[in-house]
Design a protein around this motif. Structure first.
Motif, PDB file in Angstrom:
ATOM      1  N   MET A   1       0.852  -1.475  -0.008  1.00  0.00           N
ATOM      2  CA  MET A   1      -0.028  -0.085  -0.177  1.00  0.00           C
ATOM      3  C   MET A   1       0.992   1.307  -0.052  1.00  0.00           C
ATOM      4  N   ASP A   2       0.240   2.261  -0.685  1.00  0.00           N
ATOM      5  CA  ASP A   2       1.588   3.660  -1.434  1.00  0.00           C
ATOM      6  C   ASP A   2       1.291   4.596   0.376  1.00  0.00           C
ATOM      7  N   LYS A   3       2.029   5.387   0.183  1.00  0.00           N
ATOM      8  CA  LYS A   3       1.243   6.179   1.194  1.00  0.00           C
ATOM      9  C   LYS A   3       0.090   7.569   0.856  1.00  0.00           C
ATOM     10  N   LEU A   4      -0.082   7.361   0.003  1.00  0.00           N
ATOM     11  CA  LEU A   4      -0.768   8.293   0.203  1.00  0.00           C
ATOM     12  C   LEU A   4      -2.553   7.518  -0.173  1.00  0.00           C
ATOM     13  N   GLU A   5      -2.384   6.300   0.157  1.00  0.00           N
ATOM     14  CA  GLU A   5      -3.833   5.442  -0.043  1.00  0.00           C
ATOM     15  C   GLU A   5      -3.715   5.045   1.515  1.00  0.00           C
ATOM     16  N   GLU A   6      -2.779   4.703   1.995  1.00  0.00           N
ATOM     17  CA  GLU A   6      -2.940   5.072   3.924  1.00  0.00           C
ATOM     18  C   GLU A   6      -2.626   6.285   4.183  1.00  0.00           C
ATOM     19  N   TYR A   7      -2.626   7.661   4.074  1.00  0.00           N
ATOM     20  CA  TYR A   7      -2.684   9.069   4.353  1.00  0.00           C
ATOM     21  C   TYR A   7      -4.424   8.850   4.360  1.00  0.00           C
ATOM     22  N   ARG A   8      -4.640   8.278   3.251  1.00  0.00           N
ATOM     23  CA  ARG A   8      -6.097   8.731   2.963  1.00  0.00           C
ATOM     24  C   ARG A   8      -7.348   7.761   3.912  1.00  0.00           C
ATOM     25  N   LYS A   9      -6.705   6.541   4.484  1.00  0.00           N
ATOM     26  CA  LYS A   9      -7.853   5.441   4.968  1.00  0.00           C
ATOM     27  C   LYS A   9      -7.188   6.646   6.743  1.00  0.00           C
TER      28      LYS A   9
END
Length: 210
Positions: free
Chosen positions: A1-9
């Protein structure tokens, strides 16, 4: 999982947590707005949209008792939390509002490198879609960072200032903090920059969380 996807969660989880925490009966909203000096009679007087976010932020993170904020109290009272909530709550307990300089902006990665304006500390990577698209290096940002293992994110509100005012802001904030003297340095700093935002702040960017 990339940082942007993790950030959104994590961002969505943080918004949900803020809503849950603000329902705590132990939060004294009147005391908060009194400390911010925005209560006139029974009315709360706001000068900009960002001040509503600032009030909510202050209620979640200001020290209520024994150096604990509302996030700490929520963590003690709520037994059922998922993994991301537990990680966020642990970070939220230590989150402090500070003035930061922008070291680097990477729009492609939606990241910003921020360094404390008051101390010579290592820069931290903050993931934020809106801020990475709108900020520039001539801006100072007062924010409360939630530090996670791979990156940091803001609590959701920011005060923006011109970088050329750095020396003035540091001096003025110290004088205001001495005058406020609420009993907690972190809260005094937040109140000081809330006031400075009214006199010297730049228009803040707001975005809908998706």
């Amino acid at each position: 999982m990339d940082k942007l996807e993790e950030y959104r969660k994590y961002r969505k989880e943080l918004v949900s947590l803020h809503s849950k925490i603000l329902k705590l009966s132990s939060i004294n909203f009147k005391q908060s707005v009194t400390l911010l000096d925005i209560l006139e009679g029974k009315d709360i007087v706001l000068e900009s949209g960002i001040e509503k976010d600032a009030i909510l932020d202050f209620n979640v993170y200001r020290k209520i008792k024994n150096e604990q904020n509302a996030a700490s109290l929520y963590r003690e009272q709520e037994n059922e939390t998922n993994e991301k909530e537990a990680i966020l709550l642990s970070a939220m307990e230590k989150a402090d509002g500070l003035l930061y300089e922008i070291v680097k902006i990477n729009k492609e990665k939606n990241s910003i490198l921020l360094k404390e304006a008051e101390n010579d500390t290592e820069a931290v990577e903050v993931i934020d879609v809106g801020l990475s698209e709108t900020l520039n290096k001539n801006t100072l940002i007062f924010a409360r960072l939630i530090h996670l293992s791979q990156f940091s994110l803001t609590s959701g509100m920011e005060f923006l200032f011109l970088k050329e005012h750095k020396h003035y802001l540091k001096q003025r904030s110290r004088k205001l903090m001495k005058k406020i003297n609420s009993g907690n340095i972190s809260d005094d700093r937040f109140i000081a920059y809330f006031k400075l935002n009214r006199t010297d702040g730049l228009p803040a960017f707001t975005q809908e969380i998706t």
